[in-house]
Design a protein around this motif. Structure first.
Motif, mmCIF file in Angstrom:
data_model
loop_
_atom_site.group_PDB
_atom_site.id
_atom_site.type_symbol
_atom_site.label_atom_id
_atom_site.label_comp_id
_atom_site.label_asym_id
_atom_site.label_seq_id
_atom_site.Cartn_x
_atom_site.Cartn_y
_atom_site.Cartn_z
ATOM 1 N N PRO A 26 -4.551 -38.171 45.524
ATOM 2 C CA PRO A 26 -5.516 -37.851 44.470
ATOM 3 C C PRO A 26 -4.910 -36.852 43.492
ATOM 4 C CG PRO A 26 -6.072 -36.665 46.466
ATOM 5 C CD PRO A 26 -4.948 -37.600 46.831
ATOM 6 N N ILE A 27 -5.369 -36.887 42.271
ATOM 7 C CA ILE A 27 -4.854 -35.980 41.248
ATOM 8 C C ILE A 27 -5.076 -34.527 41.665
ATOM 9 C CG2 ILE A 27 -5.014 -35.318 38.817
ATOM 10 C CD1 ILE A 27 -3.890 -38.163 39.500
ATOM 11 N N SER A 28 -6.170 -34.260 42.343
ATOM 12 C CA SER A 28 -6.484 -32.889 42.746
ATOM 13 C C SER A 28 -5.419 -32.287 43.658
ATOM 14 C CB SER A 28 -7.842 -32.847 43.443
ATOM 15 O OG SER A 28 -7.851 -33.686 44.591
ATOM 16 N N LYS A 29 -4.679 -33.101 44.371
ATOM 17 C CA LYS A 29 -3.636 -32.589 45.261
ATOM 18 C C LYS A 29 -2.515 -31.929 44.478
ATOM 19 C CE LYS A 29 -0.447 -33.934 48.953
ATOM 20 N NZ LYS A 29 -0.035 -35.005 49.899
ATOM 21 N N ILE B 230 -14.136 -35.490 34.791
ATOM 22 C CA ILE B 230 -15.591 -35.589 34.836
ATOM 23 C C ILE B 230 -16.051 -36.944 34.311
ATOM 24 C CG2 ILE B 230 -17.746 -34.481 34.184
ATOM 25 C CD1 ILE B 230 -15.827 -32.734 35.825
ATOM 26 N N ASP B 231 -16.732 -37.713 35.165
ATOM 27 C CA ASP B 231 -17.216 -39.016 34.723
ATOM 28 C C ASP B 231 -18.498 -38.863 33.913
ATOM 29 O OD1 ASP B 231 -19.372 -38.767 36.484
ATOM 30 O OD2 ASP B 231 -18.524 -40.117 37.982
ATOM 31 N N LYS B 232 -19.039 -39.974 33.439
ATOM 32 C CA LYS B 232 -20.192 -39.923 32.539
ATOM 33 C C LYS B 232 -21.462 -39.460 33.245
ATOM 34 C CE LYS B 232 -18.256 -43.300 29.347
ATOM 35 N NZ LYS B 232 -18.396 -44.621 28.659
ATOM 36 N N GLY B 233 -21.418 -39.429 34.562
ATOM 37 C CA GLY B 233 -22.554 -38.919 35.317
ATOM 38 C C GLY B 233 -22.411 -37.449 35.679
ATOM 39 N N GLY B 234 -21.322 -36.823 35.207
ATOM 40 C CA GLY B 234 -21.099 -35.410 35.476
ATOM 41 C C GLY B 234 -20.391 -35.116 36.777
ATOM 42 N N VAL B 235 -19.874 -36.170 37.447
ATOM 43 C CA VAL B 235 -19.209 -36.002 38.740
ATOM 44 C C VAL B 235 -17.710 -35.836 38.538
ATOM 45 C CG1 VAL B 235 -18.735 -37.077 40.982
ATOM 46 C CG2 VAL B 235 -20.979 -37.365 39.890
ATOM 47 N N ASP B 236 -17.115 -34.869 39.240
ATOM 48 C CA ASP B 236 -15.671 -34.667 39.203
ATOM 49 C C ASP B 236 -14.994 -35.729 40.067
ATOM 50 O OD1 ASP B 236 -13.063 -33.783 39.106
ATOM 51 O OD2 ASP B 236 -13.416 -32.003 40.351
ATOM 52 N N ARG B 237 -14.137 -36.545 39.445
ATOM 53 C CA ARG B 237 -13.477 -37.637 40.158
ATOM 54 C C ARG B 237 -12.007 -37.338 40.474
ATOM 55 N NH1 ARG B 237 -16.422 -42.397 39.380
ATOM 56 N NH2 ARG B 237 -14.972 -43.273 40.896
ATOM 57 N N ALA B 238 -11.558 -36.091 40.265
ATOM 58 C CA ALA B 238 -10.145 -35.758 40.496
ATOM 59 C C ALA B 238 -9.739 -35.925 41.958
ATOM 60 C CB ALA B 238 -9.862 -34.329 40.039
ATOM 61 N N GLY B 239 -10.714 -35.917 42.861
ATOM 62 C CA GLY B 239 -10.413 -36.098 44.277
ATOM 63 C C GLY B 239 -10.293 -37.550 44.695
ATOM 64 N N THR B 240 -10.621 -38.464 43.795
ATOM 65 C CA THR B 240 -10.540 -39.898 44.140
ATOM 66 C C THR B 240 -9.621 -40.677 43.208
ATOM 67 O OG1 THR B 240 -12.537 -40.334 42.833
ATOM 68 C CG2 THR B 240 -12.830 -39.926 45.199
ATOM 69 N N ILE B 241 -9.446 -40.233 41.986
ATOM 70 C CA ILE B 241 -8.515 -40.899 41.059
ATOM 71 C C ILE B 241 -7.091 -40.556 41.496
ATOM 72 C CG2 ILE B 241 -7.678 -40.980 38.672
ATOM 73 C CD1 ILE B 241 -10.567 -40.433 37.794
ATOM 74 N N THR B 242 -6.231 -41.570 41.576
ATOM 75 C CA THR B 242 -4.905 -41.395 42.164
ATOM 76 C C THR B 242 -3.789 -41.355 41.127
ATOM 77 O OG1 THR B 242 -4.506 -43.775 42.399
ATOM 78 C CG2 THR B 242 -5.699 -42.655 44.205
ATOM 79 N N VAL B 243 -2.629 -40.929 41.588
ATOM 80 C CA VAL B 243 -1.420 -40.951 40.752
ATOM 81 C C VAL B 243 -1.134 -42.380 40.301
ATOM 82 C CG1 VAL B 243 1.077 -40.547 40.742
ATOM 83 C CG2 VAL B 243 -0.449 -38.912 41.878
ATOM 84 N N ARG B 244 -1.265 -43.340 41.203
ATOM 85 C CA ARG B 244 -1.034 -44.741 40.854
ATOM 86 C C ARG B 244 -1.945 -45.181 39.704
ATOM 87 N NH1 ARG B 244 1.157 -48.745 44.024
ATOM 88 N NH2 ARG B 244 0.906 -47.416 45.878
ATOM 89 N N GLN B 245 -3.200 -44.751 39.738
ATOM 90 C CA GLN B 245 -4.127 -45.135 38.672
ATOM 91 C C GLN B 245 -3.736 -44.526 37.332
ATOM 92 O OE1 GLN B 245 -7.720 -43.988 40.896
ATOM 93 N NE2 GLN B 245 -8.467 -46.086 40.646
ATOM 94 N N LEU B 246 -3.179 -43.323 37.340
ATOM 95 C CA LEU B 246 -2.658 -42.758 36.096
ATOM 96 C C LEU B 246 -1.526 -43.623 35.547
ATOM 97 C CD1 LEU B 246 -2.402 -38.881 36.704
ATOM 98 C CD2 LEU B 246 -4.198 -40.131 35.505
ATOM 99 N N VAL B 247 -0.594 -43.992 36.419
ATOM 100 C CA VAL B 247 0.564 -44.793 35.990
ATOM 101 C C VAL B 247 0.121 -46.135 35.428
ATOM 102 C CG1 VAL B 247 2.696 -45.900 36.754
ATOM 103 C CG2 VAL B 247 2.098 -43.653 37.647
ATOM 104 N N GLN B 248 -0.896 -46.737 36.043
ATOM 105 C CA GLN B 248 -1.347 -48.076 35.651
ATOM 106 C C GLN B 248 -2.473 -48.065 34.623
ATOM 107 O OE1 GLN B 248 -2.170 -49.813 39.559
ATOM 108 N NE2 GLN B 248 -0.177 -50.835 39.502
ATOM 109 N N HIS B 249 -2.761 -46.920 34.019
ATOM 110 C CA HIS B 249 -3.821 -46.803 33.006
ATOM 111 C C HIS B 249 -5.177 -47.253 33.566
ATOM 112 C CE1 HIS B 249 -0.894 -45.972 29.806
ATOM 113 N NE2 HIS B 249 -0.164 -46.953 30.296
ATOM 114 N N ARG B 250 -5.470 -46.820 34.778
ATOM 115 C CA ARG B 250 -6.747 -47.179 35.402
ATOM 116 C C ARG B 250 -7.533 -45.945 35.855
ATOM 117 N NH1 ARG B 250 -7.292 -52.554 36.096
ATOM 118 N NH2 ARG B 250 -5.398 -53.814 35.791
ATOM 119 N N SER B 251 -7.314 -44.839 35.164
ATOM 120 C CA SER B 251 -7.994 -43.590 35.530
ATOM 121 C C SER B 251 -9.316 -43.407 34.795
ATOM 122 C CB SER B 251 -7.098 -42.401 35.218
ATOM 123 O OG SER B 251 -6.904 -42.286 33.811
ATOM 124 N N GLY B 252 -9.491 -44.089 33.664
ATOM 125 C CA GLY B 252 -10.676 -43.886 32.838
ATOM 126 C C GLY B 252 -10.510 -42.772 31.819
#
Length: 380
Positions: free
Chosen positions: A125-128, A136-158
């Motif tokens: 996870p990015i938080s690591k 912060i997603d559109k609902g106000g939830v912090d997603r840094a603990g679930t969005i991964t390095v792989r998703q950043l590389v693949q443009h799938r982080s949002g």
């Protein structure tokens, strides 16, 4: 005024769909696997085809200079045309061009190589690695603990293309070596898309640059200088103020007036991971050949980058010359570039020009030149 230019640079770099006189250029010999040098006749024929195909890139609406390196098997040739700016020196095989979003491929390669060395995990996870960053997603939830390095590389982080508060956060420290570290010490980033879904994002690659910095304990430019040397890319850099008169100047049109941006104009530490690479076309093609080799070697540090699961990292899948290609192109203020790798045919094409103002028509015209140039590279 300067800050607005850097914000524009942060937004501009993007991925796009990618018989007359033969201009002069040098033919570069390439050693075959057995140590012998391939036929210069083969090189010259490739050179002549490439020169004819790339010639439109030194005419309107493009720039004053262009370079291309084509590799097929053990045959390689480089063509350099025009002048590095209006009235400037002639382009040579060693001339450096800014390659805009093609820079992301090298950032992705460094991330994948660090994962191979177990320094980071692609599914961490990015938080690591960036504990001060909240996503912060559109609902106000912090997603840094679930969005991964792989998703950043693949443009799938949002993540968005440019953070809304970028200029305020930077506070005119664009060239500061510790900029990425300072930004990511404490930064709330609002997501603009849904994690897991594709959304092209320069911001995601800025975060990858920050991960490289923290993992290797050096500025992004210094970290990548070492990595470029390891790759044999000796005419490449991620810090433009080190460049001299061998670097092309970016041709832009501002309110109807043609201007040429010197390399120092691009000195934004924030933008380096996604648009900061200055390289010669033989160097870029050399990296392409590394990708070809990695695709065939399960033990290669970059094998996972080459889509063994059909999901490449830092590159995009397409079909060229009736075969699967791995590629990325880019456009930013004053430059356009492309890297195309066809592993099954051992074909690599690296090309760039110092012109382009992000218009759709120019993008289409460049894609057409890329296509015709690739067709000039004979498949073995």
């Amino acid at each position: 005024m300067r800050a607005r230019w850097f914000v524009a640079l942060a937004a501009a770099s993007s991925v796009a769909s990618c018989g007359g006189h033969v201009p002069e250029g040098n033919v570069a010999a390439k050693e075959a696997d057995g140590g012998s040098v391939v036929s210069t006749d083969e090189q010259q024929r490739l050179h002549d085809r490439l020169a004819n195909a790339v010639a439109p890139l030194v005419e309107s609406p493009f720039g004053t200079a262009a370079a291309v390196t084509g590799t097929v098997g053990t045959v390689e040739s480089t063509v350099a045309l025009g002048t590095l700016w209006e009235g400037g020196p002639s382009a040579t095989n060693d001339s450096r061009f800014n390659v805009a979003s093609v820079s992301k491929v090298l950032t992705a390669a460094r991330i994948v190589s660090l994962a191979h060395a177990k320094a980071i995990g692609l599914d961490d996870p990015i938080s690591k690695h960036l504990p001060g960053v909240r996503l912060i997603d559109k609902g106000g939830v912090d997603r840094a603990g679930t969005i991964t390095v792989r998703q950043l590389v693949q443009h799938r982080s949002g993540l968005p293309q440019v953070p809304r508060d970028l200029e305020q956060k930077v506070a005119n420290r664009w060239s500061s070596p510790d900029l990425l570290r300072v930004l990511t010490d404490s930064w709330d980033l609002a997501l603009d898309g849904i994690p897991g879904q594709y959304k092209y994002s320069n911001t995601g690659y800025a975060l990858l640059g920050a991960i490289i910095e923290r993992t290797r304990n050096c500025s992004y430019a210094d970290c990548m200088s070492t990595y470029l040397s390891e790759l044999g890319m000796m005419h490449s850099t991620f810090w433009p103020t080190t460049l001299g008169d061998d670097a092309a100047r970016g041709r832009v049109v501002v309110q109807g007036t043609v201007k040429f941006n010197e390399s120092g104009w691009y000195a934004s530490r924030y933008a380096l991971p996604f648009t900061g690479l200055w390289t010669s076309m033989p160097d870029l093609a050399r990296f392409g050949s590394v990708v070809v080799a990695a695709s065939k070697d399960l033990a290669s540090p970059l094998h996972e980058m080459t889509a063994p699961d059909g999901k490449p990292l830092g590159l995009f899948l397409d079909t060229r010359l009736d075969a699967t290609s791995l590629e990325h192109d880019g456009s930013g203020p004053g430059f356009r570039a492309a890297l195309i790798v066809i592993p099954s045919k051992s074909v690599v094409l690296a090309m760039a020009t110092n012109g382009g103002n992000e218009t759709k028509d120019e993008g289409t015209a460049f894609a057409n030149v890329v296509r015709s140039t690739l067709n000039a590279v004979p498949a073995p």
